[in-house]
Design a protein around this motif. Structure first.
Motif, short mmCIF file in Angstrom:
data_model
loop_
_atom_site.label_atom_id
_atom_site.label_comp_id
_atom_site.label_asym_id
_atom_site.label_seq_id
_atom_site.Cartn_x
_atom_site.Cartn_y
_atom_site.Cartn_z
N GLU A 208 0.75 -1.13 -0.09
CA GLU A 208 -0.11 0.04 0.04
C GLU A 208 0.90 1.32 0.06
O GLU A 208 0.63 2.17 -0.68
N ALA A 209 1.94 1.18 0.81
CA ALA A 209 2.78 2.48 0.91
C ALA A 209 3.42 2.77 -0.36
O ALA A 209 3.60 3.52 -0.83
N ALA A 210 3.91 1.48 -1.21
CA ALA A 210 4.61 1.58 -2.49
C ALA A 210 3.74 2.06 -3.30
O ALA A 210 4.01 2.88 -4.23
N ALA A 211 2.42 1.74 -3.19
CA ALA A 211 1.28 2.37 -4.30
C ALA A 211 1.10 3.86 -4.06
O ALA A 211 1.37 4.48 -5.09
N THR A 212 1.38 4.42 -2.99
CA THR A 212 1.21 5.63 -2.43
C THR A 212 2.40 6.48 -3.17
O THR A 212 2.12 7.35 -3.68
N VAL A 213 3.34 6.00 -2.80
CA VAL A 213 4.83 6.51 -3.26
C VAL A 213 4.90 6.66 -4.89
O VAL A 213 5.11 7.87 -5.54
N THR A 214 4.44 5.44 -5.30
CA THR A 214 4.32 5.29 -6.94
C THR A 214 3.37 6.46 -7.42
O THR A 214 3.71 6.96 -8.57
N ALA A 215 2.26 6.46 -6.74
CA ALA A 215 1.10 7.57 -7.50
C ALA A 215 1.74 8.72 -7.53
O ALA A 215 1.38 9.56 -8.54
N LEU A 217 5.03 9.81 -7.31
CA LEU A 217 6.19 10.05 -8.22
C LEU A 217 5.88 9.82 -9.61
O LEU A 217 6.53 10.44 -10.53
N ASP A 218 4.95 8.84 -10.18
CA ASP A 218 4.81 8.64 -11.53
C ASP A 218 4.71 9.53 -12.33
O ASP A 218 5.16 9.74 -13.40
N PRO A 219 3.82 10.53 -12.07
CA PRO A 219 3.23 11.61 -12.95
C PRO A 219 4.55 12.54 -13.25
O PRO A 219 4.77 13.12 -14.09
N LEU A 220 5.65 12.71 -12.18
CA LEU A 220 6.74 13.46 -12.30
C LEU A 220 7.92 12.39 -12.91
O LEU A 220 8.85 13.17 -13.18
N CYS A 221 7.68 11.48 -13.16
CA CYS A 221 8.82 10.70 -13.93
C CYS A 221 8.72 10.59 -15.35
O CYS A 221 9.76 9.95 -15.84
N ARG A 222 7.72 11.16 -16.13
CA ARG A 222 7.55 10.96 -17.55
C ARG A 222 8.72 11.94 -18.01
O ARG A 222 9.27 12.76 -17.46
#
Ligand SMILES: [Zn+2]
Ligand SMILES: [Zn+2]
Length: 415
Positions: A208-215, A217-222
């Motif tokens: 769950e924590a990983a999903a929060t971090v990914t959510a 960070l992901d938009p900023l990683c493009r």
């Protein structure tokens, strides 16, 4: 009863075959040789398993002072210890499971496939009734007709669902709960100073924590028209998110102070020059890094004069905040760097003439830049300047364009 002489004859016949060439065979015969030799190999291995099982059952290894059947077999056949162990384990499993033994003896499964069947059966829950275990074995033997051992191993993770769906659900749930508990207990995050200007980030998160971090960070990683590697982009995204959080003013107070990064910079009044900056942690920053931090709202530069007195700890004149920030966002729309699509909320206000060099905090000295391009500009290869139309334009380094013609972010202008 196995006749040793018959087996010896079979070996001699096989030796003759091994001696004969296959180069002159027609295709059909050649393929038959391949299939038959494979079947023979598997049958010989089955005979060997039966022998291992009987040697083990009679206690021959112990009577010859071997510490285990595996060790004994390893010396007797000069095979690797894991090969010996798998043989002994499979021989025992084959004794317990007549159906598997029969499948091996008839050539319906290879030894490698039988090993996968035995492993999968061994992993079934203890409370499974014997007929359900038999059913599971039958399912696996069916797969053996179509799949190689690796595919069977993958399929076998869902074996319980085939024979006892309710049990599978319960077992799944328990496995998930066990994994979650372990993930929670072992959660950790460390930032360790490597002493060479780098920090090492490491740790563990639950799903769950990983999903929060990914959510986050992901938009900023493009990729945004830059040459950063994916891991460099993720590192920048982590910092972007933390800067964003510091800027919301919603983080809990740190002993009465707003949480913020403080950098102390000596200022040489005579030479009109910034020295090496120092963070609260004691880490040192180059003057370029300090100039970049001085642009940014979330960092407080504390400038010291030659005798150590504090020249400036203030923010009011330095930061692009309030109406000034809104005007800057309205003008630039987002990161102004050519090819970048990062929206304004992720952008810093950059002083075109450095604030530390007397540059004003004013719209005509400002450019909106995302965290990454803010770093790029402060690294100095690209330059930004105010064009005649009152908007910033960017001058590429000579290695990109020998004529150094100014560029604009067409993405932002389109908005
Ligand atoms: Zn800047
Ligand atoms: Zn950008």
């Amino acid at each position: 009863m196995l006749d040793v002489d018959v087996l010896a004859q079979a070996r001699d016949l096989a030796a003759k075959c091994a001696d004969a060439g296959v180069w002159s065979l027609p295709d059909a015969d050649l393929l038959a040789v391949l299939d038959t030799a494979h079947a023979l190999e598997q049958l010989a291995a089955t005979v060997k398993l039966h022998a291992v099982r009987e040697v083990d059952a009679r206690g021959i290894p112990a009577s010859q002072h071997a510490t285990s059947a595996t060790v004994w077999l390893r010396h007797r056949l000069r095979v690797d210890v894991d090969v010996a162990r798998r043989s002994v384990e499979l021989a025992r499993e084959v004794e317990r499971r007549p159906g598997l033994d029969q499948a091996l003896a008839s050539g319906a499964v290879s030894v490698a496939q039988a090993q996968v069947v035995a492993t999968a059966i061994g992993k079934l829950p203890d409370r499974l009734t014997p007929d359900l275990v038999d059913a599971a074995e039958a399912v696996m033997l069916g797969w053996a007709q179509d799949f190689e051992p690796k595919a069977m191993r993958q399929l076998s993770t869902g074996l319980l669902a085939y024979v006892a769906p309710e049990l599978a659900d319960e077992t799944d749930r328990r496995a998930i709960e066990r994994d979650e508990k372990r993930a929670l207990q072992t959660r950790a995050f460390t930032l360790s100073n490597q002493g060479d200007g780098r920090y090492r980030v490491s740790g563990w998160l639950d799903a769950e924590a990983a999903a929060t971090v990914t959510a986050a960070l992901d938009p900023l990683c493009r990729p945004s028209g830059d040459e950063r590697t994916p891991t460099q982009r993720r590192a920048d995204a982590l910092v972007d998110v933390c800067e964003f959080a510091l800027g919301t003013e919603r983080l809990p107070d740190n002993g009465g102070d707003r949480p913020q990064v403080v950098v102390t910079v000596p200022f040489d009044v005579v030479r009109d020059e910034l020295g090496v900056g120092q963070l609260d942690s004691g880490d040192r920053l180059s003057p370029e890094q300090v100039r970049k931090l001085a642009c940014d709202a979330r960092i407080v530069p504390m400038v010291l004069g030659g005798d150590g007195q504090v020249l400036d700890v203030g923010q009011a004149r330095r930061l692009f905040t309030g109406p000034l920030r809104r005007a800057l966002v309205a003008r630039d729309g987002g990161c102004g760097f050519p090819g970048c699509d990062r929206p304004a909320r992720w952008c810093h206000g950059h002083h075109i003439k450095a604030w530390t060099a007397g540059g004003a905090t004013a719209l005509d000295n400002a450019a909106l830049l995302c965290g990454h391009h803010h770093r790029v500009i402060h690294q100095g290869e690209w330059e930004v300047r105010m064009a005649a139309d009152g908007r910033p334009e960017f001058i590429p380094p000579a290695y990109l364009d020998p004529e150094r013609r100014p560029r604009r972010n067409t993405f932002t202008l389109r908005r």
